[in-house]
Write a protein that holds these residues in place. Structure first.
Motif, PDB file in Angstrom:
ATOM      1  N   PHE A 110       9.426  -6.843 -37.368  1.00  0.00           N
ATOM      2  CA  PHE A 110       8.531  -5.739 -37.033  1.00  0.00           C
ATOM      3  C   PHE A 110       7.723  -6.034 -35.775  1.00  0.00           C
ATOM      4  O   PHE A 110       6.540  -5.710 -35.693  1.00  0.00           O
ATOM      5  N   ASN A 111       8.364  -6.639 -34.797  1.00  0.00           N
ATOM      6  CA  ASN A 111       7.683  -6.984 -33.550  1.00  0.00           C
ATOM      7  C   ASN A 111       8.167  -6.144 -32.368  1.00  0.00           C
ATOM      8  O   ASN A 111       7.846  -6.437 -31.227  1.00  0.00           O
ATOM      9  N   GLU A 112       8.972  -5.126 -32.661  1.00  0.00           N
ATOM     10  CA  GLU A 112       9.473  -4.240 -31.614  1.00  0.00           C
ATOM     11  C   GLU A 112       9.487  -2.812 -32.130  1.00  0.00           C
ATOM     12  O   GLU A 112       9.473  -2.566 -33.336  1.00  0.00           O
ATOM     13  N   LEU A 117       4.676  -3.561 -35.882  1.00  0.00           N
ATOM     14  CA  LEU A 117       3.515  -3.886 -36.710  1.00  0.00           C
ATOM     15  C   LEU A 117       2.861  -5.193 -36.290  1.00  0.00           C
ATOM     16  O   LEU A 117       1.738  -5.473 -36.713  1.00  0.00           O
ATOM     17  N   GLY A 118       3.560  -5.997 -35.494  1.00  0.00           N
ATOM     18  CA  GLY A 118       3.001  -7.265 -35.047  1.00  0.00           C
ATOM     19  C   GLY A 118       1.714  -7.057 -34.271  1.00  0.00           C
ATOM     20  O   GLY A 118       1.606  -6.171 -33.430  1.00  0.00           O
ATOM     21  N   GLY A 119       0.703  -7.879 -34.587  1.00  0.00           N
ATOM     22  CA  GLY A 119      -0.586  -7.755 -33.930  1.00  0.00           C
ATOM     23  C   GLY A 119      -1.508  -6.737 -34.564  1.00  0.00           C
ATOM     24  O   GLY A 119      -2.588  -6.477 -34.041  1.00  0.00           O
ATOM     25  N   THR A 120      -1.092  -6.142 -35.712  1.00  0.00           N
ATOM     26  CA  THR A 120      -1.926  -5.177 -36.417  1.00  0.00           C
ATOM     27  C   THR A 120      -2.207  -5.678 -37.829  1.00  0.00           C
ATOM     28  O   THR A 120      -1.551  -6.601 -38.330  1.00  0.00           O
ATOM     29  N   ARG A 121      -3.170  -5.038 -38.472  1.00  0.00           N
ATOM     30  CA  ARG A 121      -3.508  -5.403 -39.844  1.00  0.00           C
ATOM     31  C   ARG A 121      -2.387  -5.083 -40.816  1.00  0.00           C
ATOM     32  O   ARG A 121      -2.277  -5.712 -41.875  1.00  0.00           O
ATOM     33  N   PRO A 201      -3.309 -11.139 -36.965  1.00  0.00           N
ATOM     34  CA  PRO A 201      -3.913 -11.021 -35.633  1.00  0.00           C
ATOM     35  C   PRO A 201      -5.356 -11.518 -35.680  1.00  0.00           C
ATOM     36  O   PRO A 201      -5.948 -11.650 -36.756  1.00  0.00           O
ATOM     37  N   ALA A 202      -5.933 -11.755 -34.520  1.00  0.00           N
ATOM     38  CA  ALA A 202      -7.302 -12.271 -34.471  1.00  0.00           C
ATOM     39  C   ALA A 202      -8.303 -11.295 -35.058  1.00  0.00           C
ATOM     40  O   ALA A 202      -9.376 -11.708 -35.525  1.00  0.00           O
ATOM     41  N   THR A 203      -7.970 -10.015 -35.068  1.00  0.00           N
ATOM     42  CA  THR A 203      -8.893  -9.004 -35.573  1.00  0.00           C
ATOM     43  C   THR A 203      -8.767  -8.784 -37.078  1.00  0.00           C
ATOM     44  O   THR A 203      -9.507  -7.968 -37.639  1.00  0.00           O
ATOM     45  N   TRP A 204      -7.840  -9.469 -37.726  1.00  0.00           N
ATOM     46  CA  TRP A 204      -7.625  -9.277 -39.173  1.00  0.00           C
ATOM     47  C   TRP A 204      -7.352 -10.632 -39.823  1.00  0.00           C
ATOM     48  O   TRP A 204      -6.266 -10.946 -40.241  1.00  0.00           O
ATOM     49  N   LYS A 205      -8.406 -11.436 -39.871  1.00  0.00           N
ATOM     50  CA  LYS A 205      -8.295 -12.804 -40.389  1.00  0.00           C
ATOM     51  C   LYS A 205      -8.831 -12.850 -41.814  1.00  0.00           C
ATOM     52  O   LYS A 205      -9.996 -12.544 -42.067  1.00  0.00           O
TER      53      LYS A 205
END
Length: 251
Positions: A110-112, A117-121, A201-205
């Motif tokens: 799910f990175n394309e 979805l990569g980089g999201t919560r 991601p850094a925003t959803w740790k």
């Protein structure tokens, strides 16, 4: 002997974690400079944000897993035996695969576009849902095996259709099992680390990730305080779900 084993293997490590969270230093046999400074830090700033993320992830992933697991368990009972075995094997596959492999697989898959979805919560929530789905499916399947078919047969003999039987007979009888499955899913999600480290991601740790980072930086006492908070909040969530399940069982 059983009580002694439980005390040594389970109670003592947890008590040590709580003591470390209270400790200002620990150079001897017992901690010293006890206080709540680390707990104050655990309930503010980044740690509090991570706790909120863990709760949101656990309840969202647990809800998704409960719906899909219940749906699959109900559908498997209507399938031919060979297909039911295939469904059972597929839904139990996440248990047999290391969680790190699940996380890496989701990250690559799910990175394309079109499913980026990569980089999201959402990739974290998806990873948790996949990991707890097997337990929700197992709990509901076991409850269906214990369900007396006479209730369904009586409803059908009175003219109730499949949807009415499902909503008025089967699901109400399954409410205690659904509550147990939800509690197990939330508890497992709250403590999940392996797959989360691969995809977050850094925003959803989540809080387990923050605890891992604290220990990696040598802040063991702060990590112990955060772990204690995680334990308490998880237990409170389980108590809440247990009360809901208890009321459902009484009904």
């Amino acid at each position: 002997m059983f009580g002694l084993v439980v005390a040594v293997v389970f109670v003592a490590p947890l008590a040590t974690v709580v003591a470390a969270g209270l400790a200002g230093s620990w150079t001897g046999a017992v901690p010293s400079d006890l206080g709540f400074e680390h707990f104050d830090d655990a309930l503010t700033g980044e740690s509090l944000a991570s706790l909120s993320v863990s709760l949101q992830t656990a309840f969202l992933a647990g809800g998704v897993a409960l719906v899909l697991g219940t749906w699959a368990a109900l559908a498997a009972r209507e399938c031919p035996p060979w297909l039911a075995r295939v469904v059972d094997g597929v839904f139990h596959l996440p248990i047999a695969v290391p969680s790190v492999a699940i996380g890496l697989g989701l990250l690559i898959a799910f990175n394309e576009q079109p499913l980026l979805l990569g980089g999201t919560r959402w990739i974290v929530i998806l990873a948790h849902a996949v990991l707890v789905l097997a337990f929700a499916f197992s709990a509901v399947s076991a409850a269906l095996d214990r369900l007396d078919p006479a209730y369904r047969q009586a409803a059908e003999s009175l003219g109730a259709g499949p949807l009415r039987v499902l909503t008025r007979i089967t699901l109400p009888l399954l409410l205690p099992a659904l509550g147990a499955a939800a509690g197990l899913a939330v508890a497992l999600s709250m403590g999940e680390l392996g797959a989360t480290v691969m995809v977050y991601p850094a925003t959803w740790k989540t809080l387990p990730v923050s605890i891992f980072a604290l220990t990696d930086r040598g802040q063991a006492f702060q990590a112990a305080a955060c772990t204690t908070v995680l334990l308490v909040v998880t237990l409170l969530a389980l108590v809440l779900l247990g009360r809901i399940r208890g009321r459902a069982a009484l009904r």
